[in-house]
Design a protein around this motif. Structure first.
Motif, PDB file in Angstrom:
ATOM      1  N   GLY A  95     -17.397  42.476   8.306  1.00 53.82           N
ATOM      2  CA  GLY A  95     -16.576  43.673   8.384  1.00 53.82           C
ATOM      3  C   GLY A  95     -15.598  43.798   7.241  1.00 53.82           C
ATOM      4  N   THR A  96     -14.794  44.869   7.315  1.00 56.93           N
ATOM      5  CA  THR A  96     -13.771  45.076   6.293  1.00 56.93           C
ATOM      6  C   THR A  96     -12.385  45.052   6.935  1.00 56.93           C
ATOM      7  OG1 THR A  96     -14.132  47.422   6.583  1.00 56.93           O
ATOM      8  CG2 THR A  96     -15.132  46.426   4.641  1.00 56.93           C
ATOM      9  N   VAL A  97     -11.430  44.625   6.144  1.00 58.44           N
ATOM     10  CA  VAL A  97     -10.065  44.484   6.645  1.00 58.44           C
ATOM     11  C   VAL A  97      -9.444  45.861   6.810  1.00 58.44           C
ATOM     12  CG1 VAL A  97      -7.780  43.541   6.104  1.00 58.44           C
ATOM     13  CG2 VAL A  97      -9.852  42.238   5.539  1.00 58.44           C
ATOM     14  N   ILE A  98      -8.796  46.041   7.954  1.00 58.42           N
ATOM     15  CA  ILE A  98      -8.105  47.308   8.234  1.00 58.42           C
ATOM     16  C   ILE A  98      -6.604  47.034   8.091  1.00 58.42           C
ATOM     17  CG2 ILE A  98      -7.575  48.971  10.081  1.00 58.42           C
ATOM     18  CD1 ILE A  98     -10.461  49.109   9.365  1.00 58.42           C
ATOM     19  N   ASN A 108     -13.272  36.089  16.366  1.00 63.89           N
ATOM     20  CA  ASN A 108     -12.521  37.024  17.193  1.00 63.89           C
ATOM     21  C   ASN A 108     -12.260  36.364  18.545  1.00 63.89           C
ATOM     22  OD1 ASN A 108     -14.955  37.255  18.528  1.00 63.89           O
ATOM     23  ND2 ASN A 108     -15.312  39.404  18.005  1.00 63.89           N
ATOM     24  N   SER A 109     -11.559  37.085  19.406  1.00 63.30           N
ATOM     25  CA  SER A 109     -11.208  36.519  20.707  1.00 63.30           C
ATOM     26  C   SER A 109     -12.460  36.087  21.463  1.00 63.30           C
ATOM     27  CB  SER A 109     -10.428  37.585  21.487  1.00 63.30           C
ATOM     28  OG  SER A 109     -10.180  37.172  22.787  1.00 63.30           O
ATOM     29  N   GLN A 110     -13.553  36.831  21.271  1.00 61.31           N
ATOM     30  CA  GLN A 110     -14.818  36.564  21.984  1.00 61.31           C
ATOM     31  C   GLN A 110     -15.576  35.365  21.409  1.00 61.31           C
ATOM     32  OE1 GLN A 110     -13.606  39.496  21.140  1.00 61.31           O
ATOM     33  NE2 GLN A 110     -13.329  40.409  23.173  1.00 61.31           N
ATOM     34  N   ASN A 111     -14.995  34.701  20.435  1.00 60.48           N
ATOM     35  CA  ASN A 111     -15.569  33.485  19.821  1.00 60.48           C
ATOM     36  C   ASN A 111     -16.737  33.789  18.890  1.00 60.48           C
ATOM     37  OD1 ASN A 111     -15.242  30.745  19.417  1.00 60.48           O
ATOM     38  ND2 ASN A 111     -16.672  30.152  21.029  1.00 60.48           N
ATOM     39  N   LYS A 112     -16.827  35.050  18.430  1.00 64.53           N
ATOM     40  CA  LYS A 112     -17.890  35.367  17.468  1.00 64.53           C
ATOM     41  C   LYS A 112     -17.362  35.141  16.055  1.00 64.53           C
ATOM     42  CE  LYS A 112     -20.342  38.780  20.219  1.00 64.53           C
ATOM     43  NZ  LYS A 112     -20.854  40.159  20.270  1.00 64.53           N
ATOM     44  N   VAL A 113     -18.234  34.610  15.186  1.00 68.86           N
ATOM     45  CA  VAL A 113     -17.835  34.364  13.800  1.00 68.86           C
ATOM     46  C   VAL A 113     -17.844  35.690  13.048  1.00 68.86           C
ATOM     47  CG1 VAL A 113     -18.472  33.215  11.644  1.00 68.86           C
ATOM     48  CG2 VAL A 113     -18.717  32.012  13.827  1.00 68.86           C
ATOM     49  N   VAL A 114     -16.739  35.969  12.340  1.00 61.04           N
ATOM     50  CA  VAL A 114     -16.604  37.213  11.590  1.00 61.04           C
ATOM     51  C   VAL A 114     -16.324  36.864  10.121  1.00 61.04           C
ATOM     52  CG1 VAL A 114     -15.328  39.397  11.400  1.00 61.04           C
ATOM     53  CG2 VAL A 114     -15.583  38.313  13.641  1.00 61.04           C
ATOM     54  N   VAL A 115     -17.078  37.471   9.204  1.00 61.75           N
ATOM     55  CA  VAL A 115     -16.876  37.258   7.770  1.00 61.75           C
ATOM     56  C   VAL A 115     -16.319  38.549   7.169  1.00 61.75           C
ATOM     57  CG1 VAL A 115     -18.045  36.743   5.580  1.00 61.75           C
ATOM     58  CG2 VAL A 115     -18.730  35.550   7.669  1.00 61.75           C
ATOM     59  N   PHE A 116     -15.320  38.417   6.304  1.00 61.55           N
ATOM     60  CA  PHE A 116     -14.702  39.613   5.722  1.00 61.55           C
ATOM     61  C   PHE A 116     -14.122  39.285   4.351  1.00 61.55           C
ATOM     62  CE2 PHE A 116     -10.448  38.013   6.649  1.00 61.55           C
ATOM     63  CZ  PHE A 116     -10.709  37.144   7.708  1.00 61.55           C
ATOM     64  N   GLU A 117     -13.892  40.356   3.545  1.00 61.20           N
ATOM     65  CA  GLU A 117     -13.357  40.119   2.196  1.00 61.20           C
ATOM     66  C   GLU A 117     -11.929  39.569   2.268  1.00 61.20           C
ATOM     67  OE1 GLU A 117     -13.535  42.722  -1.519  1.00 61.20           O
ATOM     68  OE2 GLU A 117     -15.335  43.225  -0.351  1.00 61.20           O
ATOM     69  N   LYS A 118     -11.673  38.604   1.416  1.00 58.93           N
ATOM     70  CA  LYS A 118     -10.427  37.848   1.487  1.00 58.93           C
ATOM     71  C   LYS A 118      -9.178  38.721   1.275  1.00 58.93           C
ATOM     72  CE  LYS A 118      -9.279  33.417  -0.460  1.00 58.93           C
ATOM     73  NZ  LYS A 118      -9.897  32.489  -1.394  1.00 58.93           N
ATOM     74  N   GLU A 119      -9.214  39.553   0.231  1.00 65.51           N
ATOM     75  CA  GLU A 119      -8.036  40.319  -0.222  1.00 65.51           C
ATOM     76  C   GLU A 119      -6.824  39.382  -0.309  1.00 65.51           C
ATOM     77  OE1 GLU A 119      -7.829  43.944   2.088  1.00 65.51           O
ATOM     78  OE2 GLU A 119      -9.918  44.397   1.622  1.00 65.51           O
ATOM     79  N   ASN A 120      -5.701  39.753   0.364  1.00 67.36           N
ATOM     80  CA  ASN A 120      -4.522  38.867   0.242  1.00 67.36           C
ATOM     81  C   ASN A 120      -4.381  37.898   1.400  1.00 67.36           C
ATOM     82  OD1 ASN A 120      -3.694  40.042  -2.145  1.00 67.36           O
ATOM     83  ND2 ASN A 120      -2.710  41.731  -1.026  1.00 67.36           N
ATOM     84  N   GLY A 163     -11.062  29.820   7.281  1.00 66.73           N
ATOM     85  CA  GLY A 163     -11.381  29.196   5.996  1.00 66.73           C
ATOM     86  C   GLY A 163     -12.208  30.119   5.127  1.00 66.73           C
ATOM     87  N   THR A 164     -12.562  29.572   3.941  1.00 64.83           N
ATOM     88  CA  THR A 164     -13.368  30.353   2.999  1.00 64.83           C
ATOM     89  C   THR A 164     -14.827  30.320   3.432  1.00 64.83           C
ATOM     90  OG1 THR A 164     -11.824  29.725   1.282  1.00 64.83           O
ATOM     91  CG2 THR A 164     -13.956  30.557   0.533  1.00 64.83           C
ATOM     92  N   SER A 165     -15.488  31.473   3.330  1.00 60.53           N
ATOM     93  CA  SER A 165     -16.895  31.562   3.725  1.00 60.53           C
ATOM     94  C   SER A 165     -17.733  30.628   2.857  1.00 60.53           C
ATOM     95  CB  SER A 165     -17.356  33.017   3.567  1.00 60.53           C
ATOM     96  OG  SER A 165     -18.748  33.058   3.457  1.00 60.53           O
ATOM     97  N   LYS A 166     -18.747  29.994   3.469  1.00 56.33           N
ATOM     98  CA  LYS A 166     -19.595  29.056   2.706  1.00 56.33           C
ATOM     99  C   LYS A 166     -20.364  29.796   1.619  1.00 56.33           C
ATOM    100  CE  LYS A 166     -20.413  25.251   5.839  1.00 56.33           C
ATOM    101  NZ  LYS A 166     -20.791  25.313   7.228  1.00 56.33           N
ATOM    102  N   ARG A 167     -20.677  31.082   1.898  1.00 57.97           N
ATOM    103  CA  ARG A 167     -21.538  31.816   0.962  1.00 57.97           C
ATOM    104  C   ARG A 167     -20.778  32.455  -0.197  1.00 57.97           C
ATOM    105  NH1 ARG A 167     -25.852  34.615   4.718  1.00 57.97           N
ATOM    106  NH2 ARG A 167     -26.861  32.719   5.458  1.00 57.97           N
ATOM    107  N   SER A 168     -19.472  32.710  -0.028  1.00 59.31           N
ATOM    108  CA  SER A 168     -18.748  33.421  -1.093  1.00 59.31           C
ATOM    109  C   SER A 168     -17.267  33.068  -1.078  1.00 59.31           C
ATOM    110  CB  SER A 168     -18.938  34.933  -0.884  1.00 59.31           C
ATOM    111  OG  SER A 168     -17.811  35.632  -1.299  1.00 59.31           O
ATOM    112  N   VAL A 169     -16.758  32.708  -2.249  1.00 56.12           N
ATOM    113  CA  VAL A 169     -15.334  32.338  -2.321  1.00 56.12           C
ATOM    114  C   VAL A 169     -14.423  33.547  -2.145  1.00 56.12           C
ATOM    115  CG1 VAL A 169     -15.539  30.242  -3.717  1.00 56.12           C
ATOM    116  CG2 VAL A 169     -15.422  32.464  -4.854  1.00 56.12           C
ATOM    117  N   ASN A 170     -15.000  34.755  -2.257  1.00 56.28           N
ATOM    118  CA  ASN A 170     -14.185  35.966  -2.082  1.00 56.28           C
ATOM    119  C   ASN A 170     -14.101  36.414  -0.624  1.00 56.28           C
ATOM    120  OD1 ASN A 170     -13.767  36.137  -4.832  1.00 56.28           O
ATOM    121  ND2 ASN A 170     -15.778  37.145  -5.107  1.00 56.28           N
TER     122      ASN A 170
END
Ligand code: SAM
Ligand code: SF4
Length: 444
Positions: free
Chosen positions: A439-442, A406-418, A393-400
């Motif tokens: 992180g950033t999308v690769i 991840n598989s390890q169940n850690k929450v990861v926030v990243f830029e939406k892009e497409n 879903g969309t991050s609570k802090r930023s609509v972008n």
């Protein structure tokens, strides 16, 4: 045409309760109810409650006093209590809270439509019978959480381990497993509806055992079947009891990329003396050997835990053993609690709740501070790594920004892009807090 009645369900406690609320929702929707957007517009308010610690019950009591004023304004409002508090207190709750109309324990939800008719005829209604075989296998839960990406599947109910401190065996009854075919079918249906992650749930999920005319399906067998339904359906499970964490289960986890590499393995205490008093059926050494097995068979698996501090007779030395266990296991995450005596449990009958409140609090503070350090270290070690993240879903802090796990169940926030919720996205971790990776999308 008669207007449909509106129901609002408020859920407290563990994931099992959230899953049960979805079953209740489904039963009511089939019986001419529709969901209410909020409590104020509801004709029926159900609170699905938790009894695990005293403060869980106190929260519900406080909420009930708020509901009292709603009922005064609208006398035709029906208020019902479901779940563990209903089961533990039974009709006592009706005597203590006069504005309650309905009490239903965790195994009685099929009787809700009948009980509601009884309430409509002006009586109070109660069903707190526990069952030996109810698993709600044929009920297709309505997905209330709303993400449309992740869902729970309840696979077993109840518990017969009787840990000395725990109320669950009394409120949720005997351990029973659900027919594996109905579980696999539910997983297939969820994938078809667009869900991409399921969490198999049970009080002791890995004690799952289905016996059909002598042919047994154990938890590793079930996990293999569920993971095999679709390679793009992620599978998690919770909560695992250390006694049933077999090498065979770890090998099935290793065999499937879509089985997430995260194990929630409650230790409760690092002291063998405490574990024995708690009736946990394993020692410190035995638990450590299981953690070593996870590290050996699944090197990239995260491990989280539950800890109770200040159980009856806990000394400073026992407490130090819990801290040393935490350092040794390097838990990625932990749920940490002060011991709360529950009426009629083995501990309440046999032991004195003798650790003073201020000692419980200071030990809890120490444990939380240590876990904060361990979580931060674990997250810092991930900086520079690339993870496949399922966007939820969309991050609570930023609509972008999107968030996911991840598989390890850690929450990861990243830029939406497409990207959109439901996509698998490769993210390179650039920074972190103790709770979140960023992180950033690769592009691949
Ligand atoms: N079945 C799971 C297991 O055995 O690991 C845990 C289920 S219980 C719903 C969740 C957690 O609540 C437990 O792991 C324990 O840490 C905590 N808990 C249970 N009874 C408690 C009590 N009386 N006081 C404080 N914490 C308690
Ligand atoms: Fe409670 Fe122990 Fe059963 Fe877990 S295993 S639900 S802690 S009695």
């Amino acid at each position: 045409m008669e207007q449909k009645k509106k129901v609002f369900i408020e859920t407290y406690g563990c994931q099992m309760n959230f899953s049960d609320s979805e079953i209740v929702g489904s039963i009511l929707l089939e019986n001419d109810y529709i969901p209410a957007a909020d409590m104020k517009t509801a004709d029926l308010i159900l609170m699905n409650t938790c009894s695990i610690r005293d403060n869980a019950e106190q929260r519900v009591r406080k909420r009930l006093s708020e509901l009292h004023s709603l009922k005064r304004k609208n006398p035709s409002l029906v208020i019902g209590i479901l779940g563990c508090m209903a089961e533990r207190l039974k009709d006592k709750l009706l005597e203590e809270e006069k504005h309650i109309d309905l009490i239903v324990g965790p195994d009685g939800y099929r009787s809700l439509p009948k009980l509601l008719e009884q309430v409509e005829s002006g009586q109070k209604a109660i069903n707190t019978l526990l069952s030996i075989d109810e698993t709600y296998a044929d009920i297709n839960p309505v997905r209330l959480s709303g993400s449309g990406i992740t869902a729970f599947i309840s696979i077993m109910r109840g518990c017969e381990n009787f840990c000395a401190y725990c109320v669950v065996p009394y409120t949720r009854g005997k351990e029973r497993s659900r027919n594996p075919r109905s579980i696999v079918d539910e997983a297939i249906n969820l994938y078809a509806q667009g869900f991409r992650e399921i969490t198999l749930l049970g009080q002791n999920v890995n004690s799952y055992l289905w016996n059909e005319e002598g042919s047994l399906t154990d938890f590793p067998g079930l996990l293999r079947q569920v993971a095999g339904t679709h390679p793009e359906m992620r599978v998690r499970f919770a909560t695992s009891h250390p006694k049933d964490l077999s090498d065979n289960l770890l090998k099935v986890m290793a065999d499937f990329d879509n089985v997430c590499k995260a194990i929630h393995l409650p230790v409760q205490s690092g002291s063998s003396r405490m574990l024995s008093l708690m009736n946990r059926s394993y020692s410190r050494e035995w638990y450590m050997e299981r953690v070593e097995a996870i590290r050996r068979i699944l090197p990239d698996c995260s491990i989280s835990t539950d800890i109770i501090t200040g159980f009856c007779g806990e000394t400073e030395e026992d407490h130090q053993e819990t801290l040393s266990m935490m350092r040794w296991a390097e838990y990625d995450y932990a749920y940490m609690f002060k011991y709360s005596e529950r009426p009629n449990t083995i501990a309440a009958k046999k032991y004195r709740d003798d650790v003073p409140e201020e000692v419980k609090s200071s030990r809890l503070d120490e444990i939380i501070a240590l876990q904060q350090e361990l979580s931060l270290k674990s997250n810092r070690d991930d900086i520079g790594k690339v993870f496949c993240v399922l966007a939820e879903g969309t991050s609570k802090r930023s609509v972008n920004h999107l968030f996911g796990r991840n598989s390890q169940n850690k929450v990861v926030v990243f830029e939406k892009e497409n990207n959109k919720p439901g996509d698998y996205v490769n993210v390179k971790i650039e920074s972190c807090s103790a709770a979140t990776l960023k992180g950033t999308v690769i592009q691949t």
